[in-house]
Structures are given as C-alpha cells and as structure tokens.
Design a protein around this motif. Structure first.
Motif, PDB file in Angstrom:
ATOM      1  N   LEU A   2       0.849  -1.195   0.000  1.00 47.40           N
ATOM      2  CA  LEU A   2       0.000   0.000   0.000  1.00 47.40           C
ATOM      3  C   LEU A   2       0.884   1.244   0.000  1.00 47.40           C
ATOM      4  O   LEU A   2       1.440   1.620   1.023  1.00 47.40           O
ATOM      5  CB  LEU A   2      -0.927   0.018   1.224  1.00 47.40           C
ATOM      6  CG  LEU A   2      -2.047  -1.016   1.242  1.00 47.40           C
ATOM      7  CD1 LEU A   2      -2.813  -0.926   2.560  1.00 47.40           C
ATOM      8  CD2 LEU A   2      -2.995  -0.809   0.074  1.00 47.40           C
ATOM      9  N   ASP A   3       1.024   1.862  -1.157  1.00 43.91           N
ATOM     10  CA  ASP A   3       1.746   3.124  -1.274  1.00 43.91           C
ATOM     11  C   ASP A   3       0.725   4.247  -1.111  1.00 43.91           C
ATOM     12  O   ASP A   3       0.136   4.726  -2.079  1.00 43.91           O
ATOM     13  CB  ASP A   3       2.434   3.210  -2.638  1.00 43.91           C
ATOM     14  CG  ASP A   3       3.156   4.536  -2.844  1.00 43.91           C
ATOM     15  OD1 ASP A   3       3.314   5.282  -1.852  1.00 43.91           O
ATOM     16  OD2 ASP A   3       3.528   4.833  -3.993  1.00 43.91           O
ATOM     17  N   LEU A   4       0.495   4.656   0.138  1.00 48.23           N
ATOM     18  CA  LEU A   4      -0.580   5.599   0.424  1.00 48.23           C
ATOM     19  C   LEU A   4      -0.372   6.948  -0.251  1.00 48.23           C
ATOM     20  O   LEU A   4      -1.331   7.662  -0.546  1.00 48.23           O
ATOM     21  CB  LEU A   4      -0.725   5.783   1.935  1.00 48.23           C
ATOM     22  CG  LEU A   4      -1.111   4.514   2.713  1.00 48.23           C
ATOM     23  CD1 LEU A   4      -1.268   4.824   4.202  1.00 48.23           C
ATOM     24  CD2 LEU A   4      -2.401   3.911   2.171  1.00 48.23           C
ATOM     25  N   GLU A   5       0.887   7.317  -0.497  1.00 49.25           N
ATOM     26  CA  GLU A   5       1.156   8.594  -1.157  1.00 49.25           C
ATOM     27  C   GLU A   5       0.545   8.628  -2.556  1.00 49.25           C
ATOM     28  O   GLU A   5       0.239   9.703  -3.079  1.00 49.25           O
ATOM     29  CB  GLU A   5       2.660   8.845  -1.237  1.00 49.25           C
ATOM     30  CG  GLU A   5       3.309   9.173   0.097  1.00 49.25           C
ATOM     31  CD  GLU A   5       2.853  10.518   0.648  1.00 49.25           C
ATOM     32  OE1 GLU A   5       2.622  11.432  -0.144  1.00 49.25           O
ATOM     33  OE2 GLU A   5       2.743  10.630   1.883  1.00 49.25           O
ATOM     34  N   SER A   6       0.379   7.462  -3.177  1.00 48.56           N
ATOM     35  CA  SER A   6      -0.195   7.428  -4.519  1.00 48.56           C
ATOM     36  C   SER A   6      -1.637   7.920  -4.534  1.00 48.56           C
ATOM     37  O   SER A   6      -2.142   8.378  -5.561  1.00 48.56           O
ATOM     38  CB  SER A   6      -0.140   6.004  -5.091  1.00 48.56           C
ATOM     39  OG  SER A   6      -0.982   5.126  -4.353  1.00 48.56           O
ATOM     40  N   PHE A   8      -2.678  10.541  -3.259  1.00 46.05           N
ATOM     41  CA  PHE A   8      -2.683  11.990  -3.474  1.00 46.05           C
ATOM     42  C   PHE A   8      -2.708  12.337  -4.958  1.00 46.05           C
ATOM     43  O   PHE A   8      -2.895  13.503  -5.325  1.00 46.05           O
ATOM     44  CB  PHE A   8      -1.466  12.643  -2.806  1.00 46.05           C
ATOM     45  CG  PHE A   8      -1.534  12.641  -1.298  1.00 46.05           C
ATOM     46  CD1 PHE A   8      -2.695  13.005  -0.646  1.00 46.05           C
ATOM     47  CD2 PHE A   8      -0.431  12.281  -0.545  1.00 46.05           C
ATOM     48  CE1 PHE A   8      -2.761  13.009   0.737  1.00 46.05           C
ATOM     49  CE2 PHE A   8      -0.489  12.283   0.848  1.00 46.05           C
ATOM     50  CZ  PHE A   8      -1.668  12.644   1.486  1.00 46.05           C
ATOM     51  N   LYS A   9      -2.510  11.352  -5.821  1.00 45.62           N
ATOM     52  CA  LYS A   9      -2.581  11.591  -7.259  1.00 45.62           C
ATOM     53  C   LYS A   9      -4.032  11.673  -7.742  1.00 45.62           C
ATOM     54  O   LYS A   9      -4.291  12.119  -8.860  1.00 45.62           O
ATOM     55  CB  LYS A   9      -1.836  10.489  -8.019  1.00 45.62           C
ATOM     56  CG  LYS A   9      -0.380  10.301  -7.592  1.00 45.62           C
ATOM     57  CD  LYS A   9       0.429  11.581  -7.725  1.00 45.62           C
ATOM     58  CE  LYS A   9       1.883  11.336  -7.319  1.00 45.62           C
ATOM     59  NZ  LYS A   9       2.687  12.592  -7.356  1.00 45.62           N
ATOM     60  N   LEU A  10      -4.960  11.209  -6.923  1.00 46.34           N
ATOM     61  CA  LEU A  10      -6.376  11.356  -7.264  1.00 46.34           C
ATOM     62  C   LEU A  10      -6.738  12.835  -7.235  1.00 46.34           C
ATOM     63  O   LEU A  10      -6.193  13.602  -6.445  1.00 46.34           O
ATOM     64  CB  LEU A  10      -7.249  10.576  -6.272  1.00 46.34           C
ATOM     65  CG  LEU A  10      -7.102   9.058  -6.293  1.00 46.34           C
ATOM     66  CD1 LEU A  10      -7.901   8.442  -5.144  1.00 46.34           C
ATOM     67  CD2 LEU A  10      -7.579   8.486  -7.621  1.00 46.34           C
ATOM     68  N   SER A  11      -7.670  13.228  -8.087  1.00 47.04           N
ATOM     69  CA  SER A  11      -8.023  14.646  -8.198  1.00 47.04           C
ATOM     70  C   SER A  11      -9.201  14.993  -7.295  1.00 47.04           C
ATOM     71  O   SER A  11     -10.212  14.278  -7.282  1.00 47.04           O
ATOM     72  CB  SER A  11      -8.370  14.972  -9.657  1.00 47.04           C
ATOM     73  OG  SER A  11      -8.690  16.334  -9.806  1.00 47.04           O
ATOM     74  N   TYR A  12      -9.063  16.089  -6.545  1.00 46.60           N
ATOM     75  CA  TYR A  12     -10.111  16.568  -5.648  1.00 46.60           C
ATOM     76  C   TYR A  12     -10.210  18.092  -5.754  1.00 46.60           C
ATOM     77  O   TYR A  12      -9.327  18.748  -6.299  1.00 46.60           O
ATOM     78  CB  TYR A  12      -9.802  16.224  -4.184  1.00 46.60           C
ATOM     79  CG  TYR A  12      -9.596  14.760  -3.888  1.00 46.60           C
ATOM     80  CD1 TYR A  12     -10.660  13.955  -3.518  1.00 46.60           C
ATOM     81  CD2 TYR A  12      -8.324  14.192  -3.957  1.00 46.60           C
ATOM     82  CE1 TYR A  12     -10.473  12.614  -3.228  1.00 46.60           C
ATOM     83  CE2 TYR A  12      -8.122  12.850  -3.675  1.00 46.60           C
ATOM     84  CZ  TYR A  12      -9.204  12.058  -3.309  1.00 46.60           C
ATOM     85  OH  TYR A  12      -9.009  10.740  -3.036  1.00 46.60           O
ATOM     86  N   GLY A  13     -11.259  18.629  -5.175  1.00 50.99           N
ATOM     87  CA  GLY A  13     -11.372  20.070  -5.012  1.00 50.99           C
ATOM     88  C   GLY A  13     -11.297  20.408  -3.535  1.00 50.99           C
ATOM     89  O   GLY A  13     -11.021  19.547  -2.694  1.00 50.99           O
ATOM     90  N   THR A 166      -9.429  11.945   2.941  1.00 50.70           N
ATOM     91  CA  THR A 166      -8.114  11.666   2.373  1.00 50.70           C
ATOM     92  C   THR A 166      -6.991  11.726   3.399  1.00 50.70           C
ATOM     93  O   THR A 166      -5.819  11.705   3.031  1.00 50.70           O
ATOM     94  CB  THR A 166      -7.806  12.678   1.244  1.00 50.70           C
ATOM     95  OG1 THR A 166      -7.941  14.004   1.763  1.00 50.70           O
ATOM     96  CG2 THR A 166      -8.765  12.498   0.083  1.00 50.70           C
ATOM     97  N   TYR A 167      -7.323  11.807   4.683  1.00 49.30           N
ATOM     98  CA  TYR A 167      -6.294  11.934   5.714  1.00 49.30           C
ATOM     99  C   TYR A 167      -5.456  10.664   5.806  1.00 49.30           C
ATOM    100  O   TYR A 167      -5.983   9.545   5.809  1.00 49.30           O
ATOM    101  CB  TYR A 167      -6.928  12.214   7.080  1.00 49.30           C
ATOM    102  CG  TYR A 167      -5.925  12.253   8.218  1.00 49.30           C
ATOM    103  CD1 TYR A 167      -5.069  13.333   8.363  1.00 49.30           C
ATOM    104  CD2 TYR A 167      -5.826  11.201   9.120  1.00 49.30           C
ATOM    105  CE1 TYR A 167      -4.134  13.375   9.394  1.00 49.30           C
ATOM    106  CE2 TYR A 167      -4.905  11.232  10.154  1.00 49.30           C
ATOM    107  CZ  TYR A 167      -4.066  12.324  10.285  1.00 49.30           C
ATOM    108  OH  TYR A 167      -3.145  12.359  11.300  1.00 49.30           O
ATOM    109  N   ILE A 168      -4.138  10.830   5.852  1.00 50.15           N
ATOM    110  CA  ILE A 168      -3.211   9.735   6.058  1.00 50.15           C
ATOM    111  C   ILE A 168      -2.387  10.045   7.298  1.00 50.15           C
ATOM    112  O   ILE A 168      -1.749  11.094   7.380  1.00 50.15           O
ATOM    113  CB  ILE A 168      -2.276   9.539   4.843  1.00 50.15           C
ATOM    114  CG1 ILE A 168      -3.096   9.152   3.608  1.00 50.15           C
ATOM    115  CG2 ILE A 168      -1.222   8.482   5.129  1.00 50.15           C
ATOM    116  CD1 ILE A 168      -2.271   9.043   2.344  1.00 50.15           C
ATOM    117  N   ARG A 169      -2.413   9.143   8.261  1.00 52.09           N
ATOM    118  CA  ARG A 169      -1.683   9.368   9.510  1.00 52.09           C
ATOM    119  C   ARG A 169      -0.183   9.430   9.241  1.00 52.09           C
ATOM    120  O   ARG A 169       0.380   8.560   8.589  1.00 52.09           O
ATOM    121  CB  ARG A 169      -1.995   8.251  10.512  1.00 52.09           C
ATOM    122  CG  ARG A 169      -1.407   8.490  11.908  1.00 52.09           C
ATOM    123  CD  ARG A 169      -1.722   7.312  12.803  1.00 52.09           C
ATOM    124  NE  ARG A 169      -3.139   7.093  12.908  1.00 52.09           N
ATOM    125  CZ  ARG A 169      -3.931   7.740  13.749  1.00 52.09           C
ATOM    126  NH1 ARG A 169      -3.419   8.650  14.550  1.00 52.09           N
ATOM    127  NH2 ARG A 169      -5.231   7.481  13.793  1.00 52.09           N
TER     128      ARG A 169
END
Length: 236
Positions: A2-6, A8-13, A166-169
């Motif tokens: 699980l590369d959780l940083e990936s 963040f590549k999803l698009s959000y507003g 989208t919070y990642i600890r």
C-alpha cells in the motif's frame, strides 16, 4: 503493498460543506464532492461522522457546497477546516446568504455553489456518503479559478484535517530528551497545533532545538497553514 502517497494523485477540489439544524448553522472543509449523474442531477459528498456538519445534514437532510477559489487565504480555510463548530460560530464575520434549502452559502473567497437534498445515506465506517439531488447551483465569480486539492497541498502548503476522507496518519517526529531546550512552546490559534522546540518541524526542515522566535518569517503551521502571527505562547 500500500503506497498511500499514490492516493494523493487522485483529483479533488476544496469546498465548504454547510448545513443547518433548526436555527443553527455550521460548515466544514471537505474535498470529496462529485457529480453522479446529469438526469436526475445528483451529487455525493463524503463526511466524517465526528463532524458537527454531519450531524446537521443527518438532521435536516439538506446541504450546500461552496466552491473555494485559489485566492482563499489559509486563515479562512483553517477556520472551517481545523476549528469545531462546537467551540466557535464559524459564520461570524463571514459573508454568506441563506439558500433555498435553508443552508448557508459562503460568498467570500468562492467561485460558485450547489445546494442539494439528501436522497440516500451510505455508511462508510468512519464517514457517511450522502447522495443528494441538486436543487440549485450557480457560478458566483467566473473570473476566479476553483482551488484543487493539489493546489492546496503543493502551492499553499496546506495540511489535511484528521476528519478528511483523504487523511493519512503521519509518522510522529523523533523528539529530543524532555526539556533539553527549555524554550517556550507555542499554540496555533486556528487548529490547536503545538510547536515544541524540543521537536522542531523536521518535515519542513526546522531542526529540533529551534526557538519559535527563530523560525523563518514565512514559516506556517504544519497542520493548518496559519502564519506565525496566529500563534500564542503556551503557559506553563
């Protein structure tokens, strides 16, 4: 793996989600809002169940989404994203109007809005996915760019609230021996983050042992992005 940083590549507003409960109003920052279908015109939003706005939407079955512009200051975002409506009136000194659903629509630092009536709620463990029919929508300022989540993170250096979908600890920073610096701690008035000189802010290249007074003038709160002028010393 699980590369959780990936993720963040999803698009959000970046949006202010608001609702009402009787005569009370509240709002919070969310980034997971999306249109589901054109006919009927449906949208969905993911909201942490701990948020007061979640309680208001559950009660009233309506909400508004105010779309933030890139120019929105971090202190403005911090008020809605890192403070609780249980402690402050988030709409005090905010330019807003009441929409046709009774939800407050933010007019400051926004490019447009939608209003919706909840049709279905789906439990997603820590969050609820509210699926709703859009009953009103309007562009308020077509000359401004809507803020994306990537812009908020990479350009404005904003952090993700712990209640966000989208919070990642993050891993805790290493701390020096207690009291080694004997310097005063400072608290962010926007989100409650404590700057501890014993720890510093290693993620932003501030070494342990750095006094608050010695932080660069452009240093900002690593949690909400508030400036140094939004901090006060912690009393012993």
């Amino acid at each position: 793996m699980l590369d959780l940083e990936s993720l963040f590549k999803l698009s959000y507003g970046v949006y202010i989600l608001s609702s009402k409960k009787d005569s009370k109003l509240n709002g919070c920052i969310v980034n997971t809002v999306f249109q589901l279908s054109p006919e009927p015109l449906m949208a969905a939003v993911s909201v942490n169940r701990q948020c007061l706005t979640h309680e208001y939407i559950t009660d009233s079955r309506v909400f508004a989404v105010s779309i933030l512009s890139e120019e929105a200051p971090m202190s403005f975002i911090g008020k809605f994203g890192f403070r609780s409506g249980r402690e402050i009136d988030k709409f005090e000194q905010i330019n807003f109007k009441i929409g046709q659903t009774g939800s407050p629509i933010v007019l400051d630092n926004t490019v447009g809005f939608i209003e919706a009536e909840v049709a279905q709620s789906i439990d997603v463990v820590t969050h609820t996915l509210f699926i709703a029919k859009i009953v009103a929508c309007k562009t308020l300022d077509g000359g401004k760019e809507p803020m994306t989540y990537a812009y908020y993170r990479d350009i404005k250096h904003g952090r993700t609230p712990k209640t966000a979908a989208t919070y990642i600890r993050e891993k805790p920073a290493a701390k020096l021996k207690e009291g080694i610096t004997n310097m005063k701690k400072y608290k962010c008035l926007m989100c409650g983050y404590i700057y501890d000189p014993d720890v510093g802010d290693p993620e932003n290249d501030v070494e342990a042992g750095t006094a608050f007074e010695d932080l660069p003038d452009d240093w900002v709160c690593p949690e909400c992005g508030a400036g140094k002028d939004e901090f006060e010393p912690v009393e012993d």
